[in-house]
Design a protein around this motif. Structure first.
Motif, short mmCIF file in Angstrom:
data_model
loop_
_atom_site.label_atom_id
_atom_site.label_comp_id
_atom_site.label_asym_id
_atom_site.label_seq_id
_atom_site.Cartn_x
_atom_site.Cartn_y
_atom_site.Cartn_z
N ALA A 498 56.65 -25.92 23.55
CA ALA A 498 55.63 -25.37 24.18
C ALA A 498 56.13 -25.19 25.63
O ALA A 498 55.87 -24.32 26.21
CB ALA A 498 54.24 -26.09 24.13
N VAL A 499 56.60 -26.33 26.28
CA VAL A 499 57.33 -26.26 27.83
C VAL A 499 58.15 -25.00 27.95
O VAL A 499 57.94 -24.20 28.79
CB VAL A 499 57.90 -27.30 28.24
N SER A 500 59.15 -24.92 27.09
CA SER A 500 60.22 -23.86 27.30
C SER A 500 59.55 -22.47 27.08
O SER A 500 59.44 -21.48 27.74
CB SER A 500 61.23 -23.88 26.38
N VAL A 501 58.64 -22.29 25.90
CA VAL A 501 58.12 -21.13 25.55
C VAL A 501 56.84 -20.77 26.71
O VAL A 501 56.96 -19.57 27.37
CB VAL A 501 57.18 -20.93 24.27
N ALA A 502 56.27 -21.80 27.12
CA ALA A 502 55.11 -21.51 28.19
C ALA A 502 55.78 -20.89 29.47
O ALA A 502 54.92 -20.06 29.81
CB ALA A 502 54.27 -22.78 28.53
N ASN A 506 54.76 -17.47 30.83
CA ASN A 506 53.73 -17.32 31.94
C ASN A 506 54.32 -16.22 32.89
O ASN A 506 53.54 -15.57 33.48
CB ASN A 506 53.84 -18.69 32.48
N ASN A 507 55.59 -16.21 33.10
CA ASN A 507 56.23 -15.12 33.99
C ASN A 507 55.70 -13.49 33.65
O ASN A 507 54.88 -13.09 34.28
CB ASN A 507 57.59 -15.13 34.09
N PRO A 508 55.96 -13.10 32.44
CA PRO A 508 55.43 -11.86 31.94
C PRO A 508 53.98 -11.72 32.23
O PRO A 508 53.25 -10.84 32.54
CB PRO A 508 56.05 -11.54 30.61
N LEU A 509 53.23 -12.90 31.87
CA LEU A 509 51.77 -12.90 31.75
C LEU A 509 51.04 -12.71 33.18
O LEU A 509 50.19 -11.58 33.35
CB LEU A 509 51.21 -14.02 31.27
N THR A 510 51.94 -13.26 33.99
CA THR A 510 51.45 -13.20 35.50
C THR A 510 51.73 -11.51 36.00
O THR A 510 50.84 -11.24 36.70
CB THR A 510 52.39 -14.08 36.55
N GLY A 511 52.82 -11.36 35.57
CA GLY A 511 53.18 -9.83 35.94
C GLY A 511 52.10 -9.01 35.09
O GLY A 511 51.44 -7.99 35.85
N ILE A 512 51.87 -9.04 34.07
CA ILE A 512 50.59 -8.10 33.27
C ILE A 512 49.41 -8.29 33.91
O ILE A 512 48.74 -7.26 34.25
CB ILE A 512 50.57 -8.65 31.53
N LEU A 513 49.04 -9.70 34.13
CA LEU A 513 47.82 -9.65 34.83
C LEU A 513 47.77 -9.10 36.42
O LEU A 513 46.73 -8.43 36.64
CB LEU A 513 47.20 -11.08 34.95
N VAL A 535 40.57 -4.86 28.39
CA VAL A 535 40.62 -5.45 27.17
C VAL A 535 42.05 -6.19 27.48
O VAL A 535 42.40 -7.48 27.18
CB VAL A 535 40.79 -4.56 26.00
N ILE A 536 43.07 -5.45 28.01
CA ILE A 536 44.42 -5.85 28.35
C ILE A 536 44.18 -7.39 29.24
O ILE A 536 44.94 -8.16 28.94
CB ILE A 536 45.17 -4.80 28.95
N GLU A 537 43.46 -7.23 30.22
CA GLU A 537 43.33 -8.27 31.29
C GLU A 537 42.52 -9.60 30.33
O GLU A 537 43.36 -10.78 30.68
CB GLU A 537 42.41 -7.80 32.23
N SER A 538 41.65 -9.31 29.44
CA SER A 538 40.80 -10.29 28.96
C SER A 538 41.92 -11.09 27.98
O SER A 538 42.09 -12.34 27.67
CB SER A 538 39.48 -10.10 27.95
N GLU A 539 42.68 -10.32 27.09
CA GLU A 539 43.60 -10.88 26.28
C GLU A 539 44.82 -11.60 26.94
O GLU A 539 45.17 -12.77 26.63
CB GLU A 539 44.25 -9.80 25.35
N ALA A 540 45.09 -10.95 28.19
CA ALA A 540 46.12 -11.76 28.89
C ALA A 540 45.81 -12.99 29.59
O ALA A 540 46.28 -14.16 29.54
CB ALA A 540 46.68 -10.68 29.81
N ILE A 546 45.72 -20.37 26.60
CA ILE A 546 46.54 -21.04 25.61
C ILE A 546 47.77 -21.59 26.19
O ILE A 546 48.24 -22.77 25.77
CB ILE A 546 47.02 -19.97 24.65
N VAL A 547 48.62 -20.86 26.96
CA VAL A 547 49.67 -21.29 27.55
C VAL A 547 49.39 -22.51 28.35
O VAL A 547 50.24 -23.61 28.38
CB VAL A 547 50.43 -20.18 28.30
N ARG A 548 48.22 -22.53 29.14
CA ARG A 548 48.15 -23.71 30.14
C ARG A 548 47.66 -24.95 29.11
O ARG A 548 48.14 -26.02 29.44
CB ARG A 548 46.79 -23.47 30.72
N ASN A 549 47.11 -24.35 27.95
CA ASN A 549 46.69 -25.85 26.97
C ASN A 549 47.96 -26.25 26.64
O ASN A 549 48.31 -27.60 26.48
CB ASN A 549 45.87 -25.22 26.02
N LEU A 550 48.99 -25.40 26.37
CA LEU A 550 50.37 -26.00 25.84
C LEU A 550 51.07 -26.82 26.80
O LEU A 550 51.36 -27.82 26.70
CB LEU A 550 51.23 -24.80 25.45
N LEU A 551 50.65 -26.39 28.04
CA LEU A 551 51.66 -27.11 29.18
C LEU A 551 50.82 -28.47 29.35
O LEU A 551 51.44 -29.46 29.50
CB LEU A 551 51.40 -26.50 30.49
#
Ligand code: ADP
Length: 732
Positions: A498-502, A506-513, A535-540, A546-551
């Motif tokens: 989770a840590v590595s994947v998160a 997270n980086n691309p997600l920050t970009g997307i958002l 829709v893109i924003e809410s999914e992101a 989820i990523v936060r949860n994982l972290l």
């Protein structure tokens, strides 16, 4: 009166008493009546020899001699009738029974007829000599023929019968066979050869017969006779041989003429020498022969006892112990079936230790079975129950209801013998034996042997049982530990992943958002593309959650722990969900323990756990319901119930329960719900991380998260955390 007369008189009295005893025990029974008649005839034969030997007048002597020779006619005839009664079912016509009476009456007439069988009595220096008449050979043949006839019937019946009647025939057969043969030698064959010296011995030897029968009757337990029977048989045969040697010596010396006749001392000496030299080897020979012929199934009880006790000492496995005992005893006792039942203090109360040949369903008795109740009386140790004996007792007293209950129970089980297994006066089991393959009955020796074996077996069974219990507890402990370890390993690896994947996500997600919100801010709200961007924003955003949860999941070890009041943390959490509870028709019940000890914990992490559990409970009750939150303290039960470690292993724990009245968890899912990403809520609704994160947090606090759930009724999630007062020794 001389010694021979005294002994004959004694034999007469013995037979008379026996006859009376048999008659008294079964007045209406034909068999008993006939046997009494045999005994009476034998008694008259014994009595008649006394006046015959002592009479001084030739006429008196002749009269008594006739009576002496009439008695055997009565003996053989009544004995024959007695044996017919044994066969009565097989014989077609009852009239045929009476046919043997006619020859007997004929011989009787001949014997009483002057000069026909007995002509004269001569007074000699030793015993009186009898001059036989022309009809004597008929008399001789008659006696021998009737005896042979009887013994043929008896032996035929012996091989056709089983159980008690077989044993009875054994007594009758051997008792009478020995006496009859000896009597015929001394009182019929030898006189025919002109030797009258033993004309009194046959009478005395009838004591052998009467002791056999008397023993069997008085003791009723027919089994004991075996040893006595064996000894009597061996010694009687020895007696026959000794007599034969002696008779042979006399005949031999008579044939040699007067040379040796004048030296009786020499003859006596020679025969005594022969007997002395031959006695021991002969005795051994007869012992072996009787064992081989009549007591085939004999086994060495001492060898068996020592073998079994070694086995019992060395076997710690309960199943194997019971199985080995059952099989060995069954083989040695030639029993058709055998079983060992173990009585437990807890349900199911009765378990089958081992069984061979019994109906398992019938055998699985309940603890209130009359047989168990009979043996299971505090402080009373009962002896084993023997079916035949119970039956006999109940014939004597048919009103005894307890007895008939036991009999019925034994019949239901089809068992011949039931014995208790006690340990320190406490009933821990029962053993059951079916009848023997030969259908013979168990002997008194075998009863004692079984009692010895099972008193030792009690200790061994108890040891094996304790061992089994400890073993099971150890296994459970191991299993629990390994389950816990597996769960931890799973979570740890997922955490690392989770840590590595998160970070990667997270980086691309920050970009997307970032770019989405940029685009949204640049676009007019009427632009049709705004909807897609939203829709893109809410999914992101969802992905970021989820990523936060994982972290959170992987970061939990970096927590800050301090003494925490659990009730306070829960109250705090509830304020967060209060609104949701109200709107979704939830009924919240709080049951907080007053003096709840604090726990050493990270309050934020615990809050996260509580929120997860409450959220799950709400999800499980979509139409509303009751959620009970309860706190309590409990002493942690050690997993191994060993009194030595009992006290010191106990620790105070704080328990927090979340009981909902929701849909419950499917039993197939129960072992998966703590797995990361396991969800039944669909991708939109659930992440499958809530419980695994919670599990991880609680475990890191030295506690446990457990669940009980019933489909359709609800679930109970239980958190157990070590109370602070006992955490001193714990490495936190
Ligand atoms: P999520 O809630 O995202 O599905 P969780 O790990 O919290 O993930 O739960 C995993 C699964 O466990 C749920 O999908 C649900 O099937 C089951 N579950 C958890 N709590 C309850 C509950 N109180 N009643 C019924 N099922 C539950």
């Amino acid at each position: 009166m001389d010694i021979q007369n005294n002994l004959s008189f004694l034999a007469g009295i013995t037979n008379l008493s026996l006859g009376f005893l048999v008659w008294a025990r079964g007045r209406k029974n034909t068999l008993n009546a006939l046997y009494s008649f045999v005994a009476l005839s034998v008694a008259s034969w014994c009595f008649a020899v006394v006046p015959f030997r002592s009479a001084l007048d030739p006429a008196d002597s002749l009269l008594w001699c006739k009576i002496l020779y009439v008695s055997p006619i009565a003996i053989v005839t009544s004995f024959l009738f007695f044996n017919f009664t044994f066969l009565s079912q097989e014989r077609a016509s009852r009239l045929a029974h009476f046919l043997p009476l006619f020859p007997a009456l004929g011989i009787l007439t001949l014997t009483l007829w002057p000069g026909m069988v007995i002509q004269e009595v001569l007074f000699a220096s030793g015993e009186k000599q009898i001059v036989f008449g022309p009809a004597y050979p008929i008399y001789f043949i008659f006696i021998i023929a009737y005896f042979c006839w009887s013994f043929i019937i008896l032996s035929k019946q012996y091989f056709n019968s089983s159980g008690i009647s077989r044993m009875q025939i054994r007594y009758v057969f051997f008792g009478t066979f020995i006496s009859a043969n000896l009597g015929m030698i001394t009182n019929l064959i030898l006189p025919t050869l002109g030797i009258f010296s033993f004309n009194w011995l046959g009478q005395i030897l009838t004591i052998i017969m009467s002791s056999f029968i008397a023993y069997a009757i008085v003791r009723y337990r027919l089994m004991d006779i075996k040893i006595i029977l064996k000894r009597t048989l061996v010694y009687s045969m020895l007696l026959i041989i000794t007599f034969s040697v002696y008779v042979f010596m006399i005949l031999f010396s008579q044939n040699l003429g007067d040379r040796n006749h004048s030296e009786p001392t020499f003859r006596m000496f020679l025969s005594a020498l022969l007997v002395a030299v031959g006695f021991e080897p002969l005795k051994r020979f007869f012992q072996r022969a009787t064992d081989r012929i009549f007591f085939k199934s004999e086994y060495d009880q001492k060898v068996l006892l020592s073998r079994l006790s070694t086995m019992m000492r060395n076997t710690i496995n309960l199943e194997k112990l019971c199985k080995d005992l059952t099989q060995t005893l069954m083989t040695k006792l030639t029993a058709k079936k055998m079983a060992i039942l173990l009585v437990e203090e807890e349900p199911p109360f009765v378990i089958i230790g081992a069984q061979e040949g019994f109906n398992e369903l019938v055998l699985a008795l309940s603890s209130n079975n009359p047989l168990i109740e009979y043996f299971n009386i505090q402080g009373v140790q009962k002896e084993l129950l023997v079916y035949n004996e119970l039956k006999k007792q109940s014939e004597e007293d048919p009103s005894d209801r307890d007895l008939s209950v036991l009999i019925r129970e034994m019949e239901k089980l089809d068992t011949t013998l039931v014995g208790p297994i006690y340990i320190k006066g406490r009933l821990i089991g029962l053993f059951f034996l079916g009848e023997k393959r030969s259908e013979d009955i168990y002997t008194e020796d075998e009863f004692s042997m079984l009692e010895i074996i099972f008193s030792q077996a009690g200790t061994s069974i108890e040891n094996a049982r304790l061992y089994k219990r400890v073993h099971e507890q150890m296994e459970e402990l191991k299993k629990n530990q390994s389950e816990q370890l597996m769960q931890s390993a799973k979570l740890a690896s997922v955490g690392e992943l989770a840590v590595s994947v998160a970070h990667e996500i997270n980086n691309p997600l920050t970009g997307i958002l970032g770019f989405t919100s940029l685009l949204l801010s640049e676009m007019s709200p009427d632009d049709p593309r705004t909807k897609d961007l939203k829709v893109i924003e809410s999914e992101a955003l969802r992905s970021r959650q989820i990523v936060r949860n994982l972290l959170d999941f992987s970061r939990s070890h970096g927590s800050k722990k301090e003494p925490v009041d659990i009730n306070g943390v829960i109250r705090n959490t509830l304020t967060l969900i209060q609104y949701q509870a109200k709107t979704s028709n939830m009924n919240l019940i709080e049951r907080f323990a007053k003096d709840l000890p604090p726990v050493h914990a990270d309050a934020d992490q615990l809050k996260q756990v509580f929120i997860n559990l409450i959220k799950n409970a709400f999800d499980a009750m979509p139409k509303g319901g009751i959620l009970t939150i309860e706190t309590s303290t409990l002493p942690e039960k050690p997993l191994v119930m060993n009194s030595a470690v009992h006290e010191s292993a106990s620790e105070e724990m704080v328990m927090i329960q979340f009981k909902d009245s929701g849909m419950g968890i499917h039993p197939d899912h129960l072992q998966n719900i703590f797995d990361p990403f396991f969800t039944t809520k669909g991708r939109q609704m659930g992440t499958g991380l809530g419980l695994s994160i919670s599990y991880n947090i609680i475990e890191k606090h030295g506690g446990r998260l457990e669940v009980e759930s019933e489909l359709g009724k609800g679930s109970n999630f239980m958190i157990k955390l070590p109370a602070l007062s006992h955490q001193g020794s714990r490495n936190v």
